[in-house]
Design a protein around this motif. Structure first.
Motif, PDB file in Angstrom:
ATOM      1  N   UNK A  25       0.899  -1.087   0.008  1.00 30.90           N
ATOM      2  CA  UNK A  25      -0.033   0.011  -0.243  1.00 30.90           C
ATOM      3  C   UNK A  25       0.884   1.140  -0.045  1.00 30.90           C
ATOM      4  N   UNK A  26       0.449   2.359  -0.318  1.00 32.95           N
ATOM      5  CA  UNK A  26       1.094   3.694  -0.607  1.00 32.95           C
ATOM      6  C   UNK A  26       0.488   4.701   0.654  1.00 32.95           C
ATOM      7  N   UNK A  27       1.651   5.204   1.132  1.00 32.72           N
ATOM      8  CA  UNK A  27       1.263   6.283   2.169  1.00 32.72           C
ATOM      9  C   UNK A  27       1.938   7.750   1.852  1.00 32.72           C
ATOM     10  N   UNK A  28       1.247   8.767   1.646  1.00 32.58           N
ATOM     11  CA  UNK A  28       1.848  10.097   0.966  1.00 32.58           C
ATOM     12  C   UNK A  28       1.693  10.947   2.438  1.00 32.58           C
ATOM     13  N   UNK A  29       2.864  11.478   2.501  1.00 35.23           N
ATOM     14  CA  UNK A  29       3.023  12.439   3.716  1.00 35.23           C
ATOM     15  C   UNK A  29       3.535  13.695   3.098  1.00 35.23           C
ATOM     16  N   UNK A  30       2.662  14.827   3.444  1.00 31.11           N
ATOM     17  CA  UNK A  30       2.778  15.994   3.087  1.00 31.11           C
ATOM     18  C   UNK A  30       2.440  16.979   4.173  1.00 31.11           C
ATOM     19  N   UNK A  31       3.680  17.604   4.690  1.00 34.92           N
ATOM     20  CA  UNK A  31       3.411  18.507   5.793  1.00 34.92           C
ATOM     21  C   UNK A  31       2.832  17.614   7.124  1.00 34.92           C
ATOM     22  N   UNK A  32       1.949  17.873   7.676  1.00 35.95           N
ATOM     23  CA  UNK A  32       1.491  17.025   8.731  1.00 35.95           C
ATOM     24  C   UNK A  32       0.290  16.402   8.390  1.00 35.95           C
ATOM     25  N   UNK A  33       0.189  16.161   7.172  1.00 31.49           N
ATOM     26  CA  UNK A  33      -1.070  15.487   6.554  1.00 31.49           C
ATOM     27  C   UNK A  33      -0.451  13.998   6.215  1.00 31.49           C
ATOM     28  N   UNK A  34      -1.160  12.900   6.404  1.00 35.60           N
ATOM     29  CA  UNK A  34      -0.882  11.538   5.919  1.00 35.60           C
ATOM     30  C   UNK A  34      -2.078  10.812   5.577  1.00 35.60           C
ATOM     31  N   UNK A  35      -1.905  10.370   4.292  1.00 34.08           N
ATOM     32  CA  UNK A  35      -2.857   9.597   3.611  1.00 34.08           C
ATOM     33  C   UNK A  35      -2.390   8.309   3.039  1.00 34.08           C
ATOM     34  N   UNK A  36      -3.174   7.159   3.003  1.00 41.77           N
ATOM     35  CA  UNK A  36      -2.770   5.892   2.322  1.00 41.77           C
ATOM     36  C   UNK A  36      -3.906   5.409   1.654  1.00 41.77           C
ATOM     37  N   UNK A  37      -3.489   4.562   0.520  1.00 40.05           N
ATOM     38  CA  UNK A  37      -4.326   3.915  -0.509  1.00 40.05           C
ATOM     39  C   UNK A  37      -4.879   2.617   0.264  1.00 40.05           C
ATOM     40  N   UNK A  38      -5.447   1.753  -0.496  1.00 45.68           N
ATOM     41  CA  UNK A  38      -5.952   0.706   0.222  1.00 45.68           C
ATOM     42  C   UNK A  38      -5.014  -0.689   0.064  1.00 45.68           C
ATOM     43  N   UNK A  39      -4.917  -1.602   0.784  1.00 40.67           N
ATOM     44  CA  UNK A  39      -3.991  -2.585   0.636  1.00 40.67           C
ATOM     45  C   UNK A  39      -4.274  -3.546  -0.734  1.00 40.67           C
ATOM     46  N   UNK A  40      -3.179  -4.001  -1.473  1.00 36.90           N
ATOM     47  CA  UNK A  40      -3.427  -5.208  -2.489  1.00 36.90           C
ATOM     48  C   UNK A  40      -2.617  -6.065  -1.952  1.00 36.90           C
ATOM     49  N   UNK A  41      -3.469  -7.244  -1.851  1.00 36.77           N
ATOM     50  CA  UNK A  41      -2.824  -8.518  -1.268  1.00 36.77           C
ATOM     51  C   UNK A  41      -2.030  -9.396  -2.414  1.00 36.77           C
ATOM     52  N   UNK A  42      -0.963  -9.896  -1.968  1.00 40.19           N
ATOM     53  CA  UNK A  42       0.020 -11.090  -2.824  1.00 40.19           C
ATOM     54  C   UNK A  42       0.259 -10.273  -4.114  1.00 40.19           C
ATOM     55  N   UNK A  43       0.755  -9.300  -4.430  1.00 38.38           N
ATOM     56  CA  UNK A  43       0.840  -8.865  -5.671  1.00 38.38           C
ATOM     57  C   UNK A  43       2.095  -7.770  -5.684  1.00 38.38           C
ATOM     58  N   UNK A  44       3.032  -8.226  -6.677  1.00 33.43           N
ATOM     59  CA  UNK A  44       4.312  -7.421  -6.800  1.00 33.43           C
ATOM     60  C   UNK A  44       4.199  -6.314  -7.873  1.00 33.43           C
ATOM     61  N   UNK A  45       3.081  -6.238  -8.434  1.00 28.70           N
ATOM     62  CA  UNK A  45       2.840  -5.156  -9.444  1.00 28.70           C
ATOM     63  C   UNK A  45       1.324  -4.769  -9.189  1.00 28.70           C
ATOM     64  N   UNK A  46       1.309  -4.003  -8.111  1.00 28.98           N
ATOM     65  CA  UNK A  46      -0.098  -3.754  -7.839  1.00 28.98           C
ATOM     66  C   UNK A  46      -0.701  -2.511  -8.597  1.00 28.98           C
ATOM     67  N   UNK A  47      -1.927  -2.252  -8.589  1.00 32.85           N
ATOM     68  CA  UNK A  47      -2.641  -1.297  -9.262  1.00 32.85           C
ATOM     69  C   UNK A  47      -3.728  -0.764  -8.313  1.00 32.85           C
ATOM     70  N   UNK A  48      -3.630   0.804  -7.971  1.00 31.28           N
ATOM     71  CA  UNK A  48      -4.470   1.241  -7.049  1.00 31.28           C
ATOM     72  C   UNK A  48      -5.215   2.269  -7.728  1.00 31.28           C
ATOM     73  N   UNK A  49      -4.874   3.179  -8.756  1.00 33.92           N
ATOM     74  CA  UNK A  49      -5.773   4.105  -9.119  1.00 33.92           C
ATOM     75  C   UNK A  49      -6.660   4.934  -7.991  1.00 33.92           C
ATOM     76  N   UNK A  50      -6.143   5.351  -7.330  1.00 33.87           N
ATOM     77  CA  UNK A  50      -6.647   6.416  -6.222  1.00 33.87           C
ATOM     78  C   UNK A  50      -6.301   7.613  -6.136  1.00 33.87           C
ATOM     79  N   UNK A  51      -7.158   8.717  -5.784  1.00 35.60           N
ATOM     80  CA  UNK A  51      -6.770   9.974  -5.525  1.00 35.60           C
ATOM     81  C   UNK A  51      -6.579  10.449  -4.193  1.00 35.60           C
ATOM     82  N   UNK A  52      -5.528  11.060  -3.688  1.00 40.15           N
ATOM     83  CA  UNK A  52      -5.289  11.683  -2.453  1.00 40.15           C
ATOM     84  C   UNK A  52      -5.179  13.024  -2.386  1.00 40.15           C
ATOM     85  N   UNK A  53      -6.053  13.729  -1.969  1.00 45.86           N
ATOM     86  CA  UNK A  53      -6.047  15.120  -1.821  1.00 45.86           C
ATOM     87  C   UNK A  53      -5.726  15.584  -0.344  1.00 45.86           C
ATOM     88  N   UNK A  54      -4.975  16.885  -0.422  1.00 50.90           N
ATOM     89  CA  UNK A  54      -4.113  17.326   0.611  1.00 50.90           C
ATOM     90  C   UNK A  54      -4.521  19.146   0.433  1.00 50.90           C
TER      91      UNK A  54
END
Length: 993
Positions: A25-54
């Motif tokens: 899963x991916x965690x984005x840290x900007x300033x004091x704001x942290x957001x993360x994507x969902x976890x994709x299980x058992x995949x070394x080539x994951x695809x999330x396609x999610x938007x994180x807004x700060x």
């Protein structure tokens, strides 16, 4: 309100953490704001396609901030997470609108020196603005000022202490469409690896923005998956033998290919055939027919007891009948006459497995069309065998049924050997009693030596006299057997007159095996050309003639290079006496190919593919399979190995000489594969599909995939291990090295001799195939290769940069635990200096053991990304494939020259800055700046006294504590030593601009 949008797309080739996979899963840290994507299980080539807004509270400070994009592995047990890599993006490089944002891919960066990270991540970043929001800052506010090429990075980072997250900021560039004209897109994208375009004025060198070195050291994007290696598991006997030892072992040595069964028919001869023509003659031939496949022998004129000795092979998998028909016919102008035939039941054919002896042919009575015995007998042998049969290479194959007898040899598999090559040296010393036609004018003489289509001349004599002295050595490549003549001619440069000539047979030239005493020089009589011809015929001797003093000898202690040293497959000396024993055996199975491109589409055909493999002096050529895009050769070959650090080359070609082709037609290149033996594990069978990549003027093309099976077996472990401590080339190359300026020309002559000899074999291995395998044009200039080599250098320097970044992180206490551990290790090494070297080697041992599980599991192959071939520009490729000298229009040549000037300008700038730093170091004690030198020597004296009265351990601890001091104790300005060094003079002030 201004907002930051981070669109997380996907990631590729991540490091496995939970066994063979991961839960990323991916965690984005900007300033004091942290957001993360969902976890994709058992995949070394994951695809999330999610938007994180700060939310951005202060848009004016946004360019000074950093966005951290971190990939983690979500553990199934507990709440811990594993680090998979991160990317740090500066706010300065984020596009100001969604329209300017492009999808970008970034290689994942390590968190520390001990992190093992791989893979990349793709995402998109941009800013959005509400109507009442503060407008974003302009690009001009963030332009990077022009700076020194080699600034002190450590002191620059000291200025950034309040913004700790900016220490490892990297700026990457889009691989998609061209970015907008923002500060983030000042430099060209690394995928195209653009070098600077031609400039109108020299002022372009002073434009703001990142330097070429800054842009060009960025890692290129990941290679196209289509160009990757594909592992396969064909049913090979070698795999069964090593994988299932409890089962029956296959004794046959032909175990690196899939077994293919063939029906062999050996047509030997016939006797007592009846006369069929009115004239009382018979022109017999034999027709061998199985279903729709038919093979025909040559017809022999007027012969009732013909002898053919021809073998036919029909692939079992393509047999469409259970009956074999062998018919004897009489060649006629109209319809051929039927003589007799013999039938065989194919399922009843005996199976022959080598090393069994060949099946003995037998006499069979001919029968007529009604099945009644006819006059005559034919001698045949019919059996079922495999490609391991010794008759396989000489047989007529059913897949070549359309090939005429005249062209059948061009489709058969053969083994070739390169001629043994030597270096021939001619030391031209002097001449005496030259007789020019104009005796009033002293001759301006030089010597021309001609040997085996190789001509070289000496420099003109320094003095114009009739007894000139040259004392110059010329080198040639001499093939064995020594049948050519050495023609030595003395010529007058002014008049072009031949003053004398001598012809020496090369077989009379003595050989020198090692760096022993040179053979004695000899005086040869010089004759006029017509007298030389007369001497050759009548052996006439003149009482008086001019003489030349020449030393001739053949050096057998060198290895004559006919291929590039980087890809050499043979490093043995020419002399058999000096050669070492073999250390192992290399077995190659050429299995098949798939997805080949139709190379004869213009002729309404597909591809007639064959393979050529070269290792040492042994060349092999497989049979040609006609009109198929998925040929299956399944042929195995073996070489003796004398050095593990050698390379085997396998090329695939399209045969242009199957039927009715012009003699000057050339076989087309389909692709080439190189494999270095030292990268292979011992006794392991490698089976992979290798991409066949060919660079053409239109760009990089994949012509298909070649499936190979490879195994390197060591028979002398001690000899193999000692090879790593021995010189790469024979010792003569080091005792009496050949000048570098001669190597390219000698290699060209050697390649030309090999190509000529192999093209005269039957069937010929044609020149175009030999030149492609030997890389005849490797030394030619290529802007693409220059960029690739530059990228390789920058990739090496990135390792040094990574070590410096780790040390800088330790110094600024980025990770307090790591810094404390470094302090402890530092104190131990200072107090016990005898542990320094053991610690270094122990550390190297631990790193090597740790990296063992990450070792490459596949053999090397052509890397399109490393070669800068995927995104090479059309004009660069056009220049690379141009003839030498060029035949292009003057405008094209002018454009290329301007581009080269632009690139050379950047290179000279970097080289000049490196020279400046070296000259500053020399100026410390050179008194070019008397005040600086005086300060330095006074400081050196004081430092010498201080070190003398102070224990060394105390001095080392003080220096270490100063370097590792806490950030609160650091100044924001550059240190005193750096300031002192930058103020030193260099010779740049003395250069004309």
């Amino acid at each position: 309100m201004t907002k930051l949008v981070v669109q997380i797309l996907d990631a590729g080739d991540l490091m496995p953490k939970d066994g063979d996979s991961a839960n990323p899963f991916v965690e984005v840290d900007f300033g004091n704001q942290k957001q993360r994507t969902r976890t994709i299980h058992t995949d070394l080539n994951p695809s999330w396609n999610e938007n994180l807004v700060f939310n951005i509270t202060d848009p004016r400070q946004f360019p000074n901030t950093t966005i951290d994009v971190v990939v983690y592995n979500d553990r199934k047990s507990g709440h811990r997470r594993d680090f998979l890599g991160r990317v740090r993006i500066s706010g300065m490089s984020v596009p100001r609108s969604e329209q300017d944002a492009n999808i970008q891919r970034y290689p994942l960066d390590k968190r520390g020196l001990f992190s093992h990270i791989k893979g990349d991540i793709g995402f998109r970043m941009y800013l959005t603005h509400d109507d009442d929001s503060t407008p974003p800052p302009q690009t001009a506010d963030f332009e990077t000022p022009l700076q020194e090429i080699n600034p002190n990075i450590f002191d620059q980072e000291e200025l950034q202490v309040p913004k700790k997250k900016e220490k490892d900021v990297k700026t990457f560039h889009s691989i998609g469409a061209a970015p907008a004209a923002t500060a983030a897109s000042v430099a060209p994208p690394p995928t195209e690896f653009k070098w600077p375009q031609p400039m109108a004025t020299r002022m372009d060198f002073a434009q703001a923005g990142p330097s070429p070195a800054t842009v060009m050291h960025l890692p290129a994007p990941k290679q196209n998956p289509e160009y990757a290696l594909v592992e396969t598991s064909p049913p090979l006997a070698a795999r069964l033998r090593y994988g299932y030892r409890g089962k029956d072992k296959i004794i046959s040595t032909y175990d690196m290919v899939e077994q293919m069964h063939f029906l062999y028919v050996n047509v030997v001869k016939a006797k007592d055939l009846p006369v069929m023509d009115v004239s009382g003659s018979l022109d017999p031939y034999v027709e061998v027919k199985v279903g729709n496949y038919k093979g025909v022998t040559k017809h022999l004129e007027k012969n009732q007891n013909p002898v053919w000795k021809q073998i036919f092979a029909f692939a079992k998998e393509t047999l469409q009948a259970s009956l074999l028909e062998v018919t004897v016919k009489d060649k006629d102008l109209g319809k051929d006459d039927f003589v007799g035939r013999v039938f065989f039941d194919i399922p009843e054919a005996p199976l022959r497995v080598p090393p069994d002896s060949p099946l003995a042919p037998q006499w069979y009575k001919l029968v007529d069309k009604k099945g009644i015995k006819a006059k005559g007998e034919v001698m045949l042998a019919v059996w079922m065998g495999t490609q391991a049969d010794e008759f396989f290479s000489d047989a007529w194959h059913s897949d070549a049924h359309r090939v005429s007898h005249g062209n059948l040899a061009n489709t058969r598999s053969k083994v070739y050997f390169s001629p043994k090559l030597y270096y021939l040296r001619a030391q031209v010393i002097e001449a005496q009693d030259l007789i020019p036609s104009d005796k009033s004018k002293p001759p301006d003489t030089y010597v021309r030596v001609q040997f085996c289509n190789q001509g070289k001349v000496t420099k003109p004599s320094q003095m114009r006299v009739i007894n000139p002295v040259w004392n110059e050595e010329l080198m040639f490549v001499a093939p064995e057997p020594f049948e050519d003549f050495i023609i030595i001619t003395v010529e007058d440069k002014g008049t072009g007159e031949i003053l004398g000539r001598v012809i020496v047979p090369s077989r009379e030239v003595p050989q020198r095996i090692e760096s022993t005493k040179l053979p004695d020089a000899r005086w040869y009589n010089l004759h006029r050309p017509f007298i030389a011809q007369l001497e050759e015929t009548e052996k006439k001797k003149e009482k008086f003639s001019s003489k030349i003093h020449v030393r001739l000898w053949i050096d057998a202690g060198y290895h004559v290079l006919d291929e590039s040293t980087h890809f050499s497959s043979d490093l043995q000396p020419s002399s058999k006496i000096l050669r070492k024993d073999s250390i192992g055996v290399l077995e190659l199975g050429i299995l098949s190919a798939r997805n080949l491109l139709p190379m004869k589409s213009k002729e309404g055909k597909t591809t007639d593919a064959y393979c050529v493999a070269k290792y040492g002096n042994k060349w092999v050529r497989t049979r040609t399979l006609l009109e198929t895009l998925a040929p299956r050769w399944n042929e195995q070959y073996t070489w003796e190995v004398y050095d593990p650090c050698t390379v085997i080359t396998i090329g695939v070609f399209d045969n242009a000489h199957t039927n009715g082709s012009k003699e000057d037609a050339k076989d087309q290149r389909i692709g080439k594969v190189r494999i270095r033996l030292s990268t292979l594990e011992i006794d392991k069978v490698y089976t992979h599909y290798y991409p066949l990549l060919v660079l053409q003027p239109s760009g990089l093309k994949k012509h298909g995939e070649l499936q190979l099976a490879l195994r390197f077996t060591c028979t002398a472990w001690a000899n193999m291990l000692t090879q790593y401590g021995k010189p790469l080339l024979p010792k003569m190359h080091y005792l009496q090295p050949i000048p570098v300026r001669h190597m390219d020309l000698l290699r060209f002559h050697a390649m030309n001799i090999v190509a000529t000899r192999l093209s005269r074999a039957e069937p010929p291995l044609r020149r175009e195939a030999v030149e492609y395998m030997l890389d005849v044009d490797y030394h030619m200039f290529s802007l693409r290769r220059s960029k690739a080599n530059f990228n390789r250098i920058m990739l090496l320097l990135s390792g040094i940069t990574a070590i410096y970044r780790w040390f800088n992180d330790v110094c600024i206490w980025k990770n307090p635990i790591t810094t404390c551990l470094v302090h402890v290790l530092f104190f131990i090494l200072v107090c016990y200096p005898e542990l320094i070297l053991p610690t270094v080697f122990l550390y190297l041992f631990v790193i090597g053991i740790w990296n063992y599980r990450f070792r490459p599991m596949n053999p090397p192959h052509m890397d399109a990304r490393l070669s800068q071939a995927e995104h090479a520009l059309p004009d660069e490729l056009e220049e690379e494939f141009d003839n030498f000298p060029t035949t292009k229009h003057i405008d094209t040549v002018r454009m290329r020259y301007d581009r080269l000037r632009s690139v050379a300008g950047k290179v000279q700038t970097v080289v000049g800055d490196l020279a400046t730093q070296g000259e500053r170091a020399q100026a410390i004690l050179g008194w070019r700046d008397p005040r600086a030198t005086a300060l330095f020597i006074i400081f050196s004296l004081m430092w010498a006294v201080f070190i003398y009265v102070t224990p060394f351990q105390v001095v080392a601890i003080l220096i270490g504590l100063y370097l590792l001091r806490h950030p609160r104790l650091r100044r924001k300005l550059p240190s005193v030593p750096v300031n002192f060094f930058k103020r030193l003079p260099s010779k740049a002030d003395m250069m004309l601009l």
